[in-house]
Design an enzyme around this catalytic site. Structure first.
Site, mmCIF file in Angstrom:
data_model
loop_
_atom_site.group_PDB
_atom_site.id
_atom_site.type_symbol
_atom_site.label_atom_id
_atom_site.label_comp_id
_atom_site.label_asym_id
_atom_site.label_seq_id
_atom_site.Cartn_x
_atom_site.Cartn_y
_atom_site.Cartn_z
ATOM 1 N N ASN A 83 0.778 -1.238 -0.064
ATOM 2 C CA ASN A 83 0.361 -0.050 0.037
ATOM 3 C C ASN A 83 1.022 1.235 -0.084
ATOM 4 O O ASN A 83 2.071 1.257 0.565
ATOM 5 C CB ASN A 83 -1.003 -0.085 1.400
ATOM 6 C CG ASN A 83 -0.329 -0.287 2.429
ATOM 7 O OD1 ASN A 83 0.627 -0.760 2.457
ATOM 8 N ND2 ASN A 83 -0.967 0.317 3.555
ATOM 9 N N GLU A 110 0.500 5.380 0.672
ATOM 10 C CA GLU A 110 -0.590 6.179 0.980
ATOM 11 C C GLU A 110 -0.175 7.754 0.748
ATOM 12 O O GLU A 110 0.764 8.029 0.014
ATOM 13 C CB GLU A 110 -0.743 6.116 2.340
ATOM 14 C CG GLU A 110 -1.354 5.038 3.075
ATOM 15 C CD GLU A 110 -1.719 4.675 4.416
ATOM 16 O OE1 GLU A 110 -1.080 5.514 5.217
ATOM 17 O OE2 GLU A 110 -2.390 3.679 4.839
ATOM 18 N N CYS A 129 -3.943 0.319 -2.529
ATOM 19 C CA CYS A 129 -4.038 -0.797 -1.899
ATOM 20 C C CYS A 129 -2.743 -1.538 -2.534
ATOM 21 O O CYS A 129 -2.181 -1.688 -3.407
ATOM 22 C CB CYS A 129 -5.164 -1.526 -1.869
ATOM 23 S SG CYS A 129 -6.567 -0.865 -0.965
ATOM 24 N N GLU A 148 -2.815 -4.836 -2.929
ATOM 25 C CA GLU A 148 -3.419 -5.803 -4.094
ATOM 26 C C GLU A 148 -3.279 -5.096 -5.453
ATOM 27 O O GLU A 148 -2.824 -5.448 -6.418
ATOM 28 C CB GLU A 148 -4.694 -6.012 -4.023
ATOM 29 C CG GLU A 148 -4.709 -6.906 -2.823
ATOM 30 C CD GLU A 148 -5.122 -5.997 -1.526
ATOM 31 O OE1 GLU A 148 -4.641 -4.929 -1.302
ATOM 32 O OE2 GLU A 148 -5.723 -6.692 -0.622
ATOM 33 N N CYS A 174 -10.136 -5.427 0.417
ATOM 34 C CA CYS A 174 -11.125 -4.470 0.395
ATOM 35 C C CYS A 174 -11.753 -4.615 -0.664
ATOM 36 O O CYS A 174 -11.734 -5.337 -1.559
ATOM 37 C CB CYS A 174 -10.643 -2.814 0.565
ATOM 38 S SG CYS A 174 -10.087 -2.365 -1.025
ATOM 39 N N CYS A 185 -10.464 -3.824 -4.266
ATOM 40 C CA CYS A 185 -9.434 -4.885 -4.557
ATOM 41 C C CYS A 185 -10.111 -6.153 -4.958
ATOM 42 O O CYS A 185 -9.547 -6.990 -5.973
ATOM 43 C CB CYS A 185 -8.496 -5.058 -3.461
ATOM 44 S SG CYS A 185 -7.438 -3.517 -3.237
HETATM 45 N N1 THU Z 1 -5.195 -1.706 2.395
HETATM 46 C C1 THU Z 1 -4.562 -2.497 1.451
HETATM 47 O O1 THU Z 1 -3.456 -2.240 0.971
HETATM 48 N N2 THU Z 1 -5.538 -3.539 1.149
HETATM 49 C C2 THU Z 1 -6.569 -3.980 1.556
HETATM 50 O O2 THU Z 1 -6.992 -4.811 0.924
HETATM 51 C C3 THU Z 1 -7.150 -3.456 2.581
HETATM 52 C C4 THU Z 1 -6.546 -1.879 2.845
HETATM 53 C C5 THU Z 1 -4.394 -0.534 2.847
HETATM 54 C C6 THU Z 1 -5.165 0.705 2.327
HETATM 55 C C7 THU Z 1 -4.273 1.770 3.424
HETATM 56 O O3 THU Z 1 -3.374 2.150 2.992
HETATM 57 C C8 THU Z 1 -4.535 0.813 4.722
HETATM 58 O O4 THU Z 1 -4.497 -0.396 4.296
HETATM 59 C C9 THU Z 1 -5.725 1.184 5.762
HETATM 60 O O5 THU Z 1 -6.783 1.175 5.346
#
Ligand code: THU
Length: 128
Positions: free
Chosen positions: A39, A41, A50, A52, A83, A86
């Site tokens: 991920n 940000e 994300c 994925e 999520c 994803c």
């Molecule tokens: N996140 C992912 O990278 N993948 C997911 O499927 C769930 C959430 C990340 C997004 C964000 O940077 C952090 O987790 C908190 O939501």
């Protein structure tokens, strides 16, 4: 190295200064290649991506579009499921039977299929 190990190796490179929730993802393609992502940000929070999505982008850049297996690991006591967005992104390149293994920081593993994670998915078949 197992696919979950690949995801864990990637996870340490996650850029998550806002949530402090680091996620690593790994994809094995039908050809047998491995692509990983983390991920990433952003100060404008919704612009974050994300793990994925990062792994999928790396796979496409590698010239592949067929996912055989997925692994995801997150900084959680329980296995971290992809999520909603994803799940849809994975379904684009994975059949419903493809397995997604999710692991917690404590090593707990939950395995589900893409079809279980996203039943009734919208696909290109709906646009025929
Ligand atoms: N996140 C992912 O990278 N993948 C997911 O499927 C769930 C959430 C990340 C997004 C964000 O940077 C952090 O987790 C908190 O939501």
């Amino acid at each position: 190295m197992s696919l979950l190990d690949e995801a864990a190796k990637a996870q340490v490179k996650a850029y998550a200064p806002y949530s402090n929730f680091r996620v690593g993802a790994a994809i094995r393609t039908e050809k047998g290649d491995i692509y990983t992502g983390v991920n990433v940000e952003n100060a404008a929070y919704p612009e974050g991506t994300c793990a994925e999505a990062g792994a999928i982008a790396a796979m496409v850049l590698g010239g592949e579009t067929k996912i055989a297996e997925v692994a995801v690991i997150g900084d959680s006591d329980d296995p971290v499921p992809p999520c909603g967005g994803c799940r849809q992104k994975l379904r684009e390149f994975a059949s419903p039977e493809v397995k997604v293994s999710m692991m917690s920081r404590t090593g707990k593993v939950l395995t589900m299929t893409v079809g279980e994670l996203l039943p009734g998915a919208f696909t290109t078949e709906h646009m025929d």
